[in-house]
Design a protein around this motif. Structure first.
Motif, PDB file in Angstrom:
ATOM      1  N   LEU A   1      15.422   5.434  14.537  1.00  9.56           N
ATOM      2  CA  LEU A   1      14.240   4.578  14.641  1.00  9.56           C
ATOM      3  C   LEU A   1      13.513   4.780  15.964  1.00  9.56           C
ATOM      4  CD1 LEU A   1      13.145   2.305  12.745  1.00  9.56           C
ATOM      5  CD2 LEU A   1      14.240   0.711  14.284  1.00  9.56           C
ATOM      6  N   ARG A   2      12.211   4.957  15.878  1.00  6.51           N
ATOM      7  CA  ARG A   2      11.415   5.091  17.097  1.00  6.51           C
ATOM      8  C   ARG A   2       9.971   4.689  16.800  1.00  6.51           C
ATOM      9  NH1 ARG A   2      10.785  10.621  20.598  1.00  6.51           N
ATOM     10  NH2 ARG A   2       8.888   9.997  21.614  1.00  6.51           N
ATOM     11  N   LEU A   3       9.428   3.839  17.664  1.00  9.19           N
ATOM     12  CA  LEU A   3       8.044   3.423  17.482  1.00  9.19           C
ATOM     13  C   LEU A   3       7.145   4.494  18.101  1.00  9.19           C
ATOM     14  CD1 LEU A   3       6.477   1.001  16.323  1.00  9.19           C
ATOM     15  CD2 LEU A   3       6.457   0.027  18.592  1.00  9.19           C
TER      16      LEU A   3
ATOM     17  N   TYR B   1      14.766   8.491  10.057  1.00 11.48           N
ATOM     18  CA  TYR B   1      15.322   9.576   9.258  1.00 11.48           C
ATOM     19  C   TYR B   1      14.990   9.329   7.789  1.00 11.48           C
ATOM     20  CZ  TYR B   1      18.177  10.739  13.357  1.00 11.48           C
ATOM     21  OH  TYR B   1      18.592  11.079  14.618  1.00 11.48           O
ATOM     22  N   ARG B   2      14.851  10.413   7.067  1.00 11.05           N
ATOM     23  CA  ARG B   2      14.506  10.289   5.646  1.00 11.05           C
ATOM     24  C   ARG B   2      15.553   9.473   4.891  1.00 11.05           C
ATOM     25  NH1 ARG B   2      14.179  15.663   2.167  1.00 11.05           N
ATOM     26  NH2 ARG B   2      16.423  15.470   2.479  1.00 11.05           N
ATOM     27  N   GLU B   3      16.821   9.657   5.236  1.00  8.31           N
ATOM     28  CA  GLU B   3      17.905   8.960   4.537  1.00  8.31           C
ATOM     29  C   GLU B   3      17.863   7.453   4.791  1.00  8.31           C
ATOM     30  OE1 GLU B   3      18.584  11.583   6.736  1.00  8.31           O
ATOM     31  OE2 GLU B   3      18.438  13.000   5.074  1.00  8.31           O
TER      32      GLU B   3
ATOM     33  N   SER C   1      17.908  16.489  11.088  1.00  5.84           N
ATOM     34  CA  SER C   1      17.638  15.547  10.000  1.00  5.84           C
ATOM     35  C   SER C   1      16.134  15.422   9.796  1.00  5.84           C
ATOM     36  CB  SER C   1      18.250  14.192  10.321  1.00  5.84           C
ATOM     37  OG  SER C   1      17.831  13.797  11.582  1.00  5.84           O
ATOM     38  N   ARG C   2      15.737  15.312   8.545  1.00  9.07           N
ATOM     39  CA  ARG C   2      14.311  15.195   8.220  1.00  9.07           C
ATOM     40  C   ARG C   2      13.816  13.786   8.550  1.00  9.07           C
ATOM     41  NH1 ARG C   2      11.887  19.100   5.408  1.00  9.07           N
ATOM     42  NH2 ARG C   2      13.204  20.891   4.956  1.00  9.07           N
ATOM     43  N   LYS C   3      12.563  13.746   8.894  1.00 13.75           N
ATOM     44  CA  LYS C   3      12.019  12.460   9.334  1.00 13.75           C
ATOM     45  C   LYS C   3      10.913  11.977   8.410  1.00 13.75           C
ATOM     46  CE  LYS C   3      13.120  13.905  13.942  1.00 13.75           C
ATOM     47  NZ  LYS C   3      13.368  15.339  13.644  1.00 13.75           N
ATOM     48  N   ARG C   4      10.692  10.702   8.465  1.00 14.61           N
ATOM     49  CA  ARG C   4       9.566  10.101   7.749  1.00 14.61           C
ATOM     50  C   ARG C   4       8.819   9.182   8.706  1.00 14.61           C
ATOM     51  NH1 ARG C   4      10.037  13.647   5.051  1.00 14.61           N
ATOM     52  NH2 ARG C   4      10.441  13.819   2.816  1.00 14.61           N
ATOM     53  N   TYR C   5       7.522   9.102   8.520  1.00 14.67           N
ATOM     54  CA  TYR C   5       6.669   8.263   9.382  1.00 14.67           C
ATOM     55  C   TYR C   5       6.070   7.139   8.536  1.00 14.67           C
ATOM     56  CZ  TYR C   5       7.319  12.097  12.595  1.00 14.67           C
ATOM     57  OH  TYR C   5       7.895  13.041  13.409  1.00 14.67           O
ATOM     58  N   ILE C   6       6.325   5.920   8.960  1.00 19.19           N
ATOM     59  CA  ILE C   6       5.828   4.752   8.220  1.00 19.19           C
ATOM     60  C   ILE C   6       4.646   4.156   8.977  1.00 19.19           C
ATOM     61  CG2 ILE C   6       6.424   2.509   7.222  1.00 19.19           C
ATOM     62  CD1 ILE C   6       9.412   3.371   7.536  1.00 19.19           C
ATOM     63  N   ALA C   7       3.500   4.130   8.327  1.00 20.62           N
ATOM     64  CA  ALA C   7       2.337   3.466   8.930  1.00 20.62           C
ATOM     65  C   ALA C   7       2.379   1.996   8.548  1.00 20.62           C
ATOM     66  CB  ALA C   7       1.063   4.105   8.418  1.00 20.62           C
ATOM     67  N   PHE C   8       2.130   1.133   9.509  1.00 22.06           N
ATOM     68  CA  PHE C   8       2.206  -0.301   9.226  1.00 22.06           C
ATOM     69  C   PHE C   8       1.088  -1.053   9.944  1.00 22.06           C
ATOM     70  CE2 PHE C   8       3.709  -1.711  13.341  1.00 22.06           C
ATOM     71  CZ  PHE C   8       4.327  -0.582  13.852  1.00 22.06           C
ATOM     72  N   ARG C   9       0.918  -2.268   9.503  1.00 16.68           N
ATOM     73  CA  ARG C   9      -0.061  -3.159  10.128  1.00 16.68           C
ATOM     74  C   ARG C   9       0.626  -4.496  10.378  1.00 16.68           C
ATOM     75  NH1 ARG C   9      -4.870  -5.892   6.832  1.00 16.68           N
ATOM     76  NH2 ARG C   9      -5.739  -7.108   8.516  1.00 16.68           N
ATOM     77  N   ILE C  10       0.391  -5.046  11.555  1.00 10.17           N
ATOM     78  CA  ILE C  10       1.006  -6.336  11.893  1.00 10.17           C
ATOM     79  C   ILE C  10      -0.105  -7.375  12.045  1.00 10.17           C
ATOM     80  CG2 ILE C  10       2.312  -7.611  13.657  1.00 10.17           C
ATOM     81  CD1 ILE C  10       4.271  -5.693  12.673  1.00 10.17           C
ATOM     82  N   ILE C  11       0.028  -8.449  11.289  1.00 10.26           N
ATOM     83  CA  ILE C  11      -0.899  -9.565  11.467  1.00 10.26           C
ATOM     84  C   ILE C  11      -0.128 -10.634  12.232  1.00 10.26           C
ATOM     85  CG2 ILE C  11      -2.349 -11.283  10.313  1.00 10.26           C
ATOM     86  CD1 ILE C  11      -2.433  -9.326   7.899  1.00 10.26           C
TER      87      ILE C  11
ATOM     88  N   VAL D   1       4.826 -13.254  12.637  1.00 13.11           N
ATOM     89  CA  VAL D   1       4.057 -12.069  12.222  1.00 13.11           C
ATOM     90  C   VAL D   1       4.153 -11.841  10.715  1.00 13.11           C
ATOM     91  CG1 VAL D   1       4.308 -10.835  14.410  1.00 13.11           C
ATOM     92  CG2 VAL D   1       6.030 -10.516  12.642  1.00 13.11           C
ATOM     93  N   ILE D   2       3.180 -11.097  10.205  1.00  8.76           N
ATOM     94  CA  ILE D   2       3.226 -10.618   8.818  1.00  8.76           C
ATOM     95  C   ILE D   2       3.191  -9.091   8.906  1.00  8.76           C
ATOM     96  CG2 ILE D   2       2.209 -10.756   6.516  1.00  8.76           C
ATOM     97  CD1 ILE D   2       0.511 -13.109   7.535  1.00  8.76           C
ATOM     98  N   PRO D   3       4.322  -8.422   8.742  1.00 16.99           N
ATOM     99  CA  PRO D   3       4.291  -6.963   8.760  1.00 16.99           C
ATOM    100  C   PRO D   3       3.934  -6.415   7.380  1.00 16.99           C
ATOM    101  CG  PRO D   3       6.542  -7.753   8.731  1.00 16.99           C
ATOM    102  CD  PRO D   3       5.684  -8.946   8.574  1.00 16.99           C
ATOM    103  N   LEU D   4       2.945  -5.560   7.323  1.00 17.86           N
ATOM    104  CA  LEU D   4       2.526  -4.955   6.055  1.00 17.86           C
ATOM    105  C   LEU D   4       2.613  -3.440   6.181  1.00 17.86           C
ATOM    106  CD1 LEU D   4      -0.721  -7.075   5.472  1.00 17.86           C
ATOM    107  CD2 LEU D   4       1.512  -7.505   4.491  1.00 17.86           C
ATOM    108  N   THR D   5       3.372  -2.789   5.318  1.00 19.19           N
ATOM    109  CA  THR D   5       3.441  -1.331   5.394  1.00 19.19           C
ATOM    110  C   THR D   5       2.246  -0.745   4.656  1.00 19.19           C
ATOM    111  OG1 THR D   5       4.845  -1.230   3.446  1.00 19.19           O
ATOM    112  CG2 THR D   5       5.957  -1.245   5.557  1.00 19.19           C
ATOM    113  N   LEU D   6       1.695   0.307   5.239  1.00 16.01           N
ATOM    114  CA  LEU D   6       0.506   0.938   4.646  1.00 16.01           C
ATOM    115  C   LEU D   6       0.883   2.173   3.829  1.00 16.01           C
ATOM    116  CD1 LEU D   6      -1.764   0.683   7.800  1.00 16.01           C
ATOM    117  CD2 LEU D   6      -1.752  -0.849   5.855  1.00 16.01           C
ATOM    118  N   GLY D   7       1.875   2.914   4.311  1.00 13.20           N
ATOM    119  CA  GLY D   7       2.304   4.099   3.579  1.00 13.20           C
ATOM    120  C   GLY D   7       3.322   4.900   4.356  1.00 13.20           C
ATOM    121  N   VAL D   8       3.862   5.905   3.684  1.00 12.37           N
ATOM    122  CA  VAL D   8       4.882   6.762   4.304  1.00 12.37           C
ATOM    123  C   VAL D   8       4.420   8.205   4.227  1.00 12.37           C
ATOM    124  CG1 VAL D   8       7.301   7.482   4.215  1.00 12.37           C
ATOM    125  CG2 VAL D   8       6.689   5.176   3.535  1.00 12.37           C
ATOM    126  N   SER D   9       4.680   8.960   5.298  1.00 11.48           N
ATOM    127  CA  SER D   9       4.292  10.362   5.309  1.00 11.48           C
ATOM    128  C   SER D   9       5.372  11.206   5.980  1.00 11.48           C
ATOM    129  CB  SER D   9       2.966  10.501   6.055  1.00 11.48           C
ATOM    130  OG  SER D   9       2.589  11.843   6.068  1.00 11.48           O
ATOM    131  N   GLY D  10       5.308  12.516   5.752  1.00  7.95           N
ATOM    132  CA  GLY D  10       6.304  13.423   6.300  1.00  7.95           C
ATOM    133  C   GLY D  10       5.956  13.945   7.677  1.00  7.95           C
TER     134      GLY D  10
END
Lengths: 109, 199
Positions: free
Chosen positions: A51-53, A66-68, A10-20, A88-97
């Protein structure tokens, strides 16, 4: 499943995030909070999302899924309000492959 | 994309929004929030609005139905116990009153209550799509902990079937109607002004 050919993995996606957060939070409690949020929102049947940190330095991090299941993870991340009793305030920064591109694009200053 | 907030933040991090609209009950934001318990109270309070600002309504079902028929009302604001019926949404489309879909109510609730909110959101979006009702997606944050990025807000409502490009358009139109001097109506705006008049 182990040993799958690349075309069946399965294809994966990586989400960059910031937690305040009010206080410092650790990787383990964040990972647990995110998994629990996924489970409470989508149930046992639909919470599987690979899901994996991948990385977390106390403020910024990368989560893999997973991409789906990208939309589901984004929703779970958005609805997260507490991690181990800390507000907390979770803020997503972007998604990458790829993890390399994710780090370069969103986490390097 | 504009975000509609319910408080004045001290320092706002970059969340990817073009700008913010502060909907406050005290007359100092660029939007006014009117809370009413009955249609009569709403009419009375609307008569008292003299300032040129975006007017948002918070109230129960009957109040919302009355509000969509009032010319002074621009947006039906979102809160935990808001109930909109089919007829109200249809009227909102005819009268060009926007419906706010907010994220913050989902952050404030848990469990069964949130489950019902998800169900209601899904139904609202279904009717919104059917009648092409003007709607806006916002955080409607009441404190800094309810702030989220533009991408997060959009992904959340997209997950439930909302058409995000339309929401952006409606929000922009609502803000421009009050705060852009060049805006006349959709697709009709002043390009340039000369000394003698409009060019």
């Amino acid at each position: 499943m182990k040993g799958l050919p690349p075309s069946l993995r399965s294809r994966k996606r990586y989400i960059a995030f910031r937690i305040i957060a009010e206080k410092k939070i650790d990787e383990r409690s964040l990972s647990r909070a995110l998994s629990e949020k996924m489970l409470s929102l989508f149930g046992e049947c639909f919470a599987a999302s690979g899901l994996r940190l991948e990385a977390f330095d106390g403020e910024r991090g990368i989560v893999r899924c997973y991409r789906e299941a990208l939309d589901k993870v984004m929703v779970a991340l958005t609805l997260m309000t507490h991690v181990g009793g800390v507000r907390v305030i979770p803020l997503t920064l972007g998604v990458s492959g790829t993890i390399k591109r994710c780090k370069r694009k969103y986490l390097e200053v | 994309m504009y975000d509609f907030l319910r408080f004045f933040p001290e320092n706002l991090p970059d969340l990817g929004f073009k700008s913010y609209v502060f909907m406050l009950e005290k007359p100092k934001g660029c939007g006014i929030v009117i809370r009413a318990n009955s249609p009569e109270e709403l009419r009375k309070k609307l008569r008292g609005v003299k300032r040129r600002a975006i007017v948002g309504i918070i109230g129960k079902e009957a109040v919302c139905r009355e509000a969509v028929m009032r010319r002074r009302v621009d947006v039906i604001l979102d809160w935990e116990d808001r109930e909109l019926d089919y007829a109200t949404l249809k009227l909102a489309a005819e009268k060009d009153v926007a419906i706010e879909l907010s994220l913050s109510k989902f952050l404030r609730t848990e469990g069964y209550k949130r489950m019902h909110l998800f169900e209601r959101l899904r139904q609202e979006i279904m009717v919104i799509r059917k009648f092409d009702v003007p709607f806006i997606v916002t955080t409607a944050a009441e404190n800094q902990y309810e702030l989220r990025t533009r991408k997060q807000v959009e992904t959340f409502f997209k997950f439930f079937g909302a058409e995000i490009p339309k929401a952006r358009l409606y929000a922009q139109r609502l803000v421009r109607r009050y705060f852009d001097e060049n805006y006349i109506m959709d697709g009709f705006e002043v390009e340039q002004l000369s000394n003698s008049g409009v060019v």
